[in-house]
Design a protein around this motif. Structure first.
Motif, mmCIF file in Angstrom:
data_model
loop_
_atom_site.group_PDB
_atom_site.id
_atom_site.type_symbol
_atom_site.label_atom_id
_atom_site.label_comp_id
_atom_site.label_asym_id
_atom_site.label_seq_id
_atom_site.Cartn_x
_atom_site.Cartn_y
_atom_site.Cartn_z
ATOM 1 N N SER A 135 0.832 -1.214 0.000
ATOM 2 C CA SER A 135 0.000 0.000 0.000
ATOM 3 C C SER A 135 0.860 1.255 0.000
ATOM 4 O O SER A 135 0.373 2.352 -0.309
ATOM 5 C CB SER A 135 -0.931 0.007 1.219
ATOM 6 N N SER A 165 -6.323 -7.419 -1.874
ATOM 7 C CA SER A 165 -6.369 -6.075 -2.459
ATOM 8 C C SER A 165 -7.796 -5.573 -2.604
ATOM 9 O O SER A 165 -8.024 -4.388 -2.826
ATOM 10 C CB SER A 165 -5.677 -6.072 -3.828
ATOM 11 N N ARG A 166 -8.772 -6.475 -2.457
ATOM 12 C CA ARG A 166 -10.169 -6.033 -2.525
ATOM 13 C C ARG A 166 -10.488 -5.099 -1.366
ATOM 14 O O ARG A 166 -11.245 -4.142 -1.521
ATOM 15 C CB ARG A 166 -11.097 -7.249 -2.493
ATOM 16 N N SER A 168 -7.853 -3.693 0.575
ATOM 17 C CA SER A 168 -6.752 -2.734 0.656
ATOM 18 C C SER A 168 -6.246 -2.473 -0.757
ATOM 19 O O SER A 168 -5.309 -3.149 -1.220
ATOM 20 C CB SER A 168 -5.618 -3.287 1.534
ATOM 21 N N PRO A 169 -6.842 -1.535 -1.458
ATOM 22 C CA PRO A 169 -6.499 -1.319 -2.866
ATOM 23 C C PRO A 169 -5.013 -1.029 -3.084
ATOM 24 O O PRO A 169 -4.380 -0.323 -2.299
ATOM 25 C CB PRO A 169 -7.356 -0.102 -3.246
ATOM 26 N N GLN A 175 -1.793 -3.945 -9.237
ATOM 27 C CA GLN A 175 -3.026 -4.726 -9.341
ATOM 28 C C GLN A 175 -3.077 -5.456 -10.679
ATOM 29 O O GLN A 175 -3.391 -6.651 -10.754
ATOM 30 C CB GLN A 175 -4.241 -3.798 -9.206
ATOM 31 N N THR A 207 -11.937 -10.371 -7.843
ATOM 32 C CA THR A 207 -11.573 -9.634 -9.058
ATOM 33 C C THR A 207 -12.561 -9.895 -10.189
ATOM 34 O O THR A 207 -12.217 -9.781 -11.366
ATOM 35 C CB THR A 207 -10.158 -10.064 -9.517
#
Length: 613
Positions: A135, A165-166, A168-169, A175, A207
């Motif tokens: 991040s 990552s869904r 915590s982008p 990505q 995703t």
């Protein structure tokens, strides 16, 4: 250690001063090549250096508090804590969260070193999460460093980062890289070396909107799909996407319909009305929602009933069916509670009307009392007549919740004064406390000294907490000494810390600088108390950490003029029904091994699919 609030900057300075007095101890984990080597070095170190008890624990808690209160001026200190692998893992994780929110920039060497540490995934030391570290990658230069680290990571590590990552982008470049590599090789590598179908499905769901992921779900739809796997997909997709997925194969769609996983409009189109009505009735009367395991803790089985409860509540035209099931002798306690919970969320007036029409006996049905417990937390003005009716009844527990609701609505009013006066002589101690609070709220302060005495000296912890709660509601100044006592009294931090929770809530609610100072000190004390006392359950620790953190953030936002939501209520109030129902038992207290018998138990809204009404 005592902290004093005057400003955020002053608090951070105090915390940094305390941290300077508690230096880090022991060898660096990265200097060892194995677990045994690291712990051998630790043993030799502590043999040569006397270790002060709990100092490192205090250091970790101070860092946690600093991370929550830090501003741009503390970036330098946060960098030092983040880079030193001797710091406690929870402390480093808190610092990393603050670093992300404050835009902390690391040098290329520092960032690469942290990523190498995460990729190595040593079984000793205090490793940071690879996904959380990524991040920090915001620039093209840091993305290049991150890509190099991801090349050295295992396929499973990369896929787990992609999955998380869904929530915590990541930077769009990372990505895309992770998703493309998952489709090209990581998916097949994991299938070959360490098969994990749940992980593959989870990544496809996380995703699903990206090219290629839907193809994975399409292939899944043409395989044999268990009910458990169908629930996994249903929870991971929006409703419309789940219906689209189920329609990929007629057999799968029929399976979703027959297990009631489809939304109500789809089911009404698929089944004749009589057929659907009978399926819902059958799910309610023949379900096996719960099985009982160690210590009587209920564990949910995977059955159709949770979905039936939601559907019955939504199907307005079939409301008589739901109401009949609430009184059906073949519907057990837990599913009956689920039906009422669903009705309350979908149509609150209908749920209250059902309660008003329940049989009028000396003691109301348990389910009605549980409904009262729930609606009393956030009563509505139009419900005042209902609460006044309950107050005139003979059920002491129901009267407790009716008084709670009426006090929240501004008071009991003139018509119920005589009844409240009578309730002050009740044999139910909790009802006496609430009746006294109602009288004090209406200006009859002769009962105030007794409320103060009970908050300080009541022999039962639950009664002290009850008195403290209502004392702070009706006279905050008179309750202040009792609040301070509750925070310093070890018995207040019981397995279900009722009095301490009420004290913390009262501090955040009033919101003076002195209150914030007490709250800050409590935020350190509570973490030290619960992390060092084995007699407390993990549930206690996490709910108190949540309460302290929520109260502190609310207070800081209000103090600094930032937008803030409602102050979170103490989660221990969920036990009110259990406590008040057995209040005449001298040792009345919730068990550390059971969840509260509230209408909404901790898992209810999600497990019963009641989250998005």
């Amino acid at each position: 250690m005592k902290l004093k609030w005057s400003s955020r900057e002053s608090l951070c300075a105090q915390l940094l001063s305390v941290l300077q007095s508690i230096p880090l101890e022991g060898p660096h984990p990265h200097e060892s090549t194995s677990t045994s080597e690291h712990y051998r070095k630790l043993a030799l170190y502590y043999r040569a250096h006397q270790r002060a008890p709990r100092r490192q624990s205090t250091r970790g808690h101070c860092i946690d508090l600093l991370a929550r209160c830090a501003g741009p001026e503390q970036r330098g200190a946060l960098r030092e804590f983040l880079l030193d692998d001797r710091e406690a893992m929870t402390a480093r994780s808190s610092v990393l969260d603050a670093a992300v929110s404050l835009g902390l920039e690391l040098t290329p060497g520092e960032f690469a070193g942290l990523l190498d540490e995460a990729v190595a995934a040593r079984s000793w030391g205090n490793n940071l999460s690879l996904g959380e570290l990524l991040s920090l990658a915001r620039t093209e230069e840091s993305c290049v460093i991150a890509e190099q680290a991801l090349t050295r990571a295992t396929a499973k590590q990369r896929v787990e980062v992609l999955l998380h990552s869904r929530g915590s982008p990541l930077h769009a470049r990372l990505q895309h890289l992770l998703h493309a590599r998952w489709l090209a090789e990581d998916q097949e590598t994991i299938r070959r070396e360490d098969p994990d179908r749940d992980l593959e499905v989870s990544v496809a769901l996380a995703t699903w909107e990206q090219p290629g992921s839907w193809d994975v779900l399409v292939r899944l739809a043409h395989e044999e799909v268990s009910v458990t796997l169908m629930d996994h997909v249903r929870e991971g997709l929006p409703t419309e996407a789940f219906v689209r997925w189920a329609r990929l194969r007629p057999k799968l769609y029929r399976q979703a319909a027959e297990t009631l996983r489809l939304p109500l409009p789809e089911l009404r189109a698929h089944f004749p009305v009589e057929d659907l009505r009978e399926r819902l009735r059958h799910a309610a009367t023949h379900q096996r929602l719960f099985t009982y395991v160690l210590d009587g803790v209920p564990a949910k089985r995977s059955e159709n009933f949770p979905f039936a409860a939601r559907l019955l509540a939504e199907w307005t035209e079939e409301r008589p069916l739901l109401l009949s099931l609430l009184r059906h002798p073949d519907v057990a306690e837990h599913p009956r509670r689920a039906l009422l919970a669903a009705l309350l969320l979908v149509d609150r007036p209908a749920a209250i009307q059902w309660a008003r029409e329940s049989p009028g006996t000396a003691d109301l049905p348990t389910l009605v009392r549980q409904l009262l417990h729930e609606v009393a937390r956030a009563p509505r003005p139009e419900e005042r007549p209902f609460f006044l009716e309950v107050l005139q009844g003979t059920d002491d527990v129901a009267s407790c919740f009716a008084l709670e609701a009426l006090l929240a609505l501004g008071g009991v009013g003139d018509t119920a004064q005589e009844r409240v006066e009578t309730l002050k002589r009740s044999t139910h101690p909790g009802l006496r406390v609430r009746a006294m609070a109602a009288q004090v709220r209406d200006g009859k302060r002769e009962d105030l000294p007794e409320l103060v005495r009970l908050a300080r000296e009541a022999p039962e912890p639950w009664l002290r907490a009850e008195a403290l709660r209502w004392l702070c509601e009706v006279d905050r100044e008179a309750g202040q000494p009792c609040v301070e006592q509750a925070l310093s009294d070890d018995s207040a931090w019981g397995d279900v810390p009722l009095a301490a929770a009420e004290a913390l809530h009262a501090l955040a609610k009033r919101g003076t600088p002195e209150d914030l100072s007490l709250l800050l000190n409590a935020s350190v004390a509570v973490l030290e108390t619960f992390s060092s006392a084995v007699r407390y359950s993990s549930y206690t620790f996490f709910q108190m950490h949540y309460l302290v953190d929520g109260s502190l953030q609310h207070h800081l936002a209000r103090d600094e003029g930032r937008e803030h939501g409602e102050l979170p209520l103490p989660s221990v109030r969920a036990f009110a029904f259990d406590i008040l129902a057995q209040a005449r038992t001298p040792a009345a207290q919730p068990s550390r091994h059971t969840f509260p018998s509230a209408l909404f138990e901790p898992w209810s809204r999600r497990e019963w699919d009641l989250t998005d009404t």
